[in-house]
Design a protein around this motif. Structure first.
Motif, short mmCIF file in Angstrom:
data_model
loop_
_atom_site.label_atom_id
_atom_site.label_comp_id
_atom_site.label_asym_id
_atom_site.label_seq_id
_atom_site.Cartn_x
_atom_site.Cartn_y
_atom_site.Cartn_z
N ALA A 198 21.56 -7.64 11.07
CA ALA A 198 20.10 -7.67 11.11
C ALA A 198 19.56 -6.66 12.12
O ALA A 198 18.56 -5.99 11.88
CB ALA A 198 19.61 -9.08 11.46
N GLU A 199 20.27 -6.56 13.26
CA GLU A 199 19.80 -5.64 14.31
C GLU A 199 19.79 -4.19 13.83
O GLU A 199 18.80 -3.49 13.99
CB GLU A 199 20.74 -5.74 15.53
N ILE A 200 20.90 -3.73 13.25
CA ILE A 200 20.94 -2.32 12.90
C ILE A 200 20.04 -2.01 11.71
O ILE A 200 19.51 -0.92 11.59
CB ILE A 200 22.38 -1.83 12.63
N ALA A 201 19.84 -3.01 10.82
CA ALA A 201 18.94 -2.79 9.70
C ALA A 201 17.50 -2.64 10.18
O ALA A 201 16.70 -1.93 9.58
CB ALA A 201 19.05 -3.93 8.70
N ALA A 202 17.17 -3.33 11.28
CA ALA A 202 15.80 -3.30 11.80
C ALA A 202 15.53 -2.11 12.70
O ALA A 202 14.39 -1.82 13.04
CB ALA A 202 15.52 -4.59 12.56
N MET A 203 16.59 -1.40 13.11
CA MET A 203 16.40 -0.27 14.03
C MET A 203 15.80 0.92 13.32
O MET A 203 16.15 1.23 12.18
CB MET A 203 17.75 0.14 14.64
N SER A 204 14.92 1.61 13.99
CA SER A 204 14.39 2.87 13.48
C SER A 204 15.26 4.01 13.98
O SER A 204 16.10 3.83 14.86
CB SER A 204 12.95 3.08 13.96
N SER A 205 15.06 5.21 13.43
CA SER A 205 15.83 6.37 13.88
C SER A 205 15.58 6.64 15.36
O SER A 205 16.47 7.02 16.10
CB SER A 205 15.44 7.60 13.06
N ASP A 206 14.33 6.44 15.80
CA ASP A 206 14.00 6.68 17.21
C ASP A 206 14.74 5.71 18.12
O ASP A 206 15.24 6.08 19.18
CB ASP A 206 12.49 6.54 17.44
N ASP A 207 14.83 4.45 17.67
CA ASP A 207 15.57 3.45 18.47
C ASP A 207 17.02 3.86 18.63
O ASP A 207 17.60 3.74 19.70
CB ASP A 207 15.54 2.07 17.76
N ALA A 208 17.63 4.35 17.53
CA ALA A 208 19.04 4.69 17.54
C ALA A 208 19.34 5.83 18.50
O ALA A 208 20.40 5.88 19.11
CB ALA A 208 19.49 5.06 16.13
N GLU A 209 18.37 6.76 18.63
CA GLU A 209 18.59 7.90 19.51
C GLU A 209 18.38 7.52 20.98
O GLU A 209 18.78 8.23 21.89
CB GLU A 209 17.64 9.03 19.13
N ASP A 210 17.73 6.38 21.23
CA ASP A 210 17.48 5.92 22.59
C ASP A 210 18.73 5.21 23.10
O ASP A 210 19.16 4.21 22.55
CB ASP A 210 16.28 4.97 22.58
N GLU A 211 19.29 5.73 24.17
CA GLU A 211 20.56 5.21 24.68
C GLU A 211 20.48 3.72 25.01
O GLU A 211 21.44 2.98 24.82
CB GLU A 211 20.98 6.01 25.92
N THR A 212 19.33 3.26 25.48
CA THR A 212 19.21 1.86 25.89
C THR A 212 19.30 0.92 24.68
O THR A 212 19.60 -0.25 24.84
CB THR A 212 17.87 1.62 26.61
N ASN A 213 19.03 1.42 23.47
CA ASN A 213 19.06 0.57 22.28
C ASN A 213 20.30 0.84 21.42
O ASN A 213 20.33 0.47 20.26
CB ASN A 213 17.79 0.80 21.43
N SER A 214 21.33 1.50 21.97
CA SER A 214 22.45 1.92 21.14
C SER A 214 23.57 0.87 21.02
O SER A 214 24.52 1.11 20.30
CB SER A 214 23.05 3.22 21.70
N ALA A 215 23.44 -0.25 21.70
CA ALA A 215 24.51 -1.27 21.65
C ALA A 215 24.85 -1.73 20.23
O ALA A 215 26.03 -1.84 19.89
CB ALA A 215 24.14 -2.46 22.53
N PRO A 216 23.85 -1.98 19.35
CA PRO A 216 24.21 -2.38 17.99
C PRO A 216 24.99 -1.29 17.25
O PRO A 216 25.90 -1.59 16.49
CB PRO A 216 22.85 -2.61 17.32
N ILE A 217 24.64 -0.03 17.48
CA ILE A 217 25.36 1.07 16.84
C ILE A 217 26.81 1.10 17.33
O ILE A 217 27.75 1.27 16.55
CB ILE A 217 24.68 2.43 17.13
N ILE A 218 27.00 0.94 18.63
CA ILE A 218 28.35 0.93 19.21
C ILE A 218 29.18 -0.18 18.58
O ILE A 218 30.32 0.03 18.15
CB ILE A 218 28.28 0.75 20.74
N ARG A 219 28.59 -1.38 18.48
CA ARG A 219 29.33 -2.51 17.92
C ARG A 219 29.61 -2.31 16.42
O ARG A 219 30.65 -2.68 15.90
CB ARG A 219 28.57 -3.82 18.15
N TYR A 220 28.64 -1.69 15.73
CA TYR A 220 28.81 -1.45 14.29
C TYR A 220 29.97 -0.47 14.04
O TYR A 220 30.83 -0.72 13.18
CB TYR A 220 27.52 -0.89 13.70
N VAL A 221 30.01 0.63 14.78
CA VAL A 221 31.10 1.61 14.62
C VAL A 221 32.44 0.96 14.96
O VAL A 221 33.43 1.15 14.26
CB VAL A 221 30.85 2.86 15.48
#
Length: 564
Positions: free
Chosen positions: A165-188
């Protein structure tokens, strides 16, 4: 289910006021439990009532899945990786489509992506998230410890639902922001974990105009997993580049890197390659499991006569032994097994590789780097001043490398190397075409092993059958010569993900450098002449070895026809 989606549902049903929205969201986040328990704690609804309300909202059904046993064909409709990523579990086939219980049924994008990844119409249903997580572990992963137990597993099962749910709700801007990258890290990490769990040899991240695909190669065949949201492709690729110490700002040039990660207590290396395409960078990870370094020659299932010949050859004081075949034929695995056999205290071993795939104790390994001028030829020249006994050259790519390898063998060194040719006799012609003198090739070459890798029939669903005469003709088999031999195929079962295949088997073709063959090489004989002479002297071709494996019930006719 996310807190916000549940609170919005309660507001739409008039159970709470819009003015209370922030108050209830804060209270739900302050609870020690997920939102389905929090609504009960807040005195809004009983937990079962909430599930019924959600089912009514999505136009589906609510199930208590305690003790639920799915039909085998229903279970096979959703791959394990997809079930884990989307936290869903298949219930039954209906006239409208496949009914699936979802831990987060209120997210329409989640449902849309699941339908796309399965290429099926999904009928959503509601069930307690902990029951869905338990069913996934029980039926897909054998009821062992949770998949998140090792590093890279993405956390516990309930956390996986939130992650999706977290990564689906993230925008491209959120993903580029280091402080919001934890879901991306966990997803990879989850993607890498899943690939290694399913014994993938490669992981492909492929950007296209309208979607972003992730595919695994298992036993030589590619399988697509559930795709991530398309707008996060750049964030996911950037994360992989960060992990492999690549330049994330450079997207116009190919780059190569490496990831070393401990997953499930095993040290796993991943070789990373990026390639710029019109829709973004394509990234491929080659999975190099260090536990495979312990392979012995005996574990390669070589025919006994070939196994004995190779052992005799690699224990010689000098000469050249070549392993040949296309990319992905297992040449590196064979040569590493040879190295392990001759890696003794009284011998100095040096390797030149591009890149070094596995690091082996007791062997000096040098990574070739053409960008700074560290070519195979230059490394080999340096090797000869290091007093080696045996040398591995990753690949004979050019005349310079081949000439130095020949020189090394003439001065008392054993050289192991690879070539890309279709069969074993073709390796001799390739060396001569490069510019090597035929008499030197004849004098130094000790043996050429041609090989292929094809899929093994799954032992759990193997059945005998009768192939058509047309297929037998393709193989070059006379039906009258079959005798009592049987042909087998795999029907497909849970153990092999319904493919009919599990694991891989090598096909081998050995060119023995006997005196008649050496004479033909010195006379610049054509490949076909060398092959005919070798067959006269007892060489079994790749096709003939394939037919042997068919009759032994190891592989299928289709696999042998595909690779030989």
């Amino acid at each position: 289910m996310t807190v916000e989606s549940v609170i919005d549902l309660l507001i739409s049903r008039g159970l709470i006021d819009e003015s209370q929205r922030d108050e209830y969201i804060a209270a739900a986040y302050g609870s020690e439990h997920d939102i389905t328990y929090a609504v009960e704690e807040l005195g809004l609804l009983q937990r079962d009532q909430l599930f019924h309300l959600v089912a009514q909202d999505i136009g589906g059904e609510y199930y208590d899945l305690t003790g639920f046993e799915p039909a085998p064909q229903v279970l096979r409709a959703v791959p394990a990786g997809t079930a884990k990523l989307y936290q869903c579990f298949p219930i039954q086939f209906l006239d409208q489509g496949l009914q699936v219980a979802l831990a987060n049924p209120l997210d329409p994008q989640n449902l849309e992506e699941l339908a796309f990844s399965l290429n099926a119409t999904i009928v959503p249903a509601v069930a307690p998230p902990e029951q869905i997580a338990d069913l996934i572990e029980r039926f897909y992963y054998g009821g062992g410890k949770a998949a998140g137990a090792g590093e890279g597993g993405g956390g516990e099962s309930n956390a996986l639902a939130e992650l999706r749910a977290e990564i689906a709700a993230m925008s491209s801007d959120d993903a580029e922001d280091e402080t919001n990258s934890a879901p991306i890290i966990r997803y990879v990490d989850l993607v890498l974990y899943q690939a290694i769990k399913e014994k993938a040899s490669d992981i492909h991240f492929e950007p296209f105009e309208d979607d972003f695909k992730i595919r695994y190669r298992v036993d030589g065949a590619l399988y697509e997993m559930a795709p991530p949201p398309q707008h996060l492709k750049q964030a996911i690729i950037s994360r992989i580049k960060v992990m492999s110490a690549l330049n994330i700002a450079e997207t116009r040039l190919p780059q190569d890197g490496r990831i070393t990660k401990e997953i499930n207590g095993k040290q796993v290396d991943m070789r990373v390659s990026t390639l710029p395409t019109i829709f973004g960078e394509s990234v491929v990870l080659r999975v190099l499991d260090r536990s495979n370094v312990n392979l012995n020659l005996e574990n390669l299932n070589l025919p006994p006569e070939i196994n004995d010949y190779i052992i005799d050859t690699i224990e010689k004081p000098n000469g050249i032994f070549i392993c040949t075949g296309p990319t992905g034929a297992g040449k590196t695995t064979t040569l590493y097994a040879c190295l392990r056999k001759i890696n003794t205290e009284d011998a100095k071993l040096l390797t030149a590789e591009d890149p070094v795939e596995y690091d082996i104790d007791g062997i000096m390994q040098v990574p070739v780097n053409e960008a700074i001028g560290l070519t195979f030829g230059r490394v080999l020249r340096a090797f000869l001043r290091q007093d080696p006994d045996r040398i591995l050259v990753g690949e004979m790519r050019d005349l310079e490398t081949a000439q130095i390898a020949i020189q090394a063998s003439l001065t008392g060194h054993l050289v192991l190397s690879t070539l890309h040719t279709n069969d074993a006799p073709g390796a001799v012609t390739r060396l001569i075409d490069m510019g090597c003198e035929p008499f030197l090739v004849a004098a130094t070459l000790e043996g050429v092993l041609g090989q292929r890798l094809l899929r093994r029939i799954c032992p759990d669903c193997r059945v005998a059958y009768k192939p058509s005469q047309a297929v037998l003709a393709q193989l070059g088999i006379n039906p009258n010569d079959i005798g009592e031999n049987q042909f087998y195929t795999g029907q497909g079962c849970d153990a092999c993900n319904d493919t009919g295949y599990r694991g891989r088997q090598g096909l081998f073709e050995l060119l023995d450098m006997s005196n008649p063959v050496r004479d033909l090489i010195a006379q610049r004989a054509a490949t076909v002449v060398l092959k005919q002479k070798a067959q006269e002297l007892g060489m079994r071709t790749l096709r003939e070895d394939g037919i042997r494996n068919i009759f032994e019930g190891i592989t299928t006719i289709e696999e042998v026809l595909k690779y030989t």
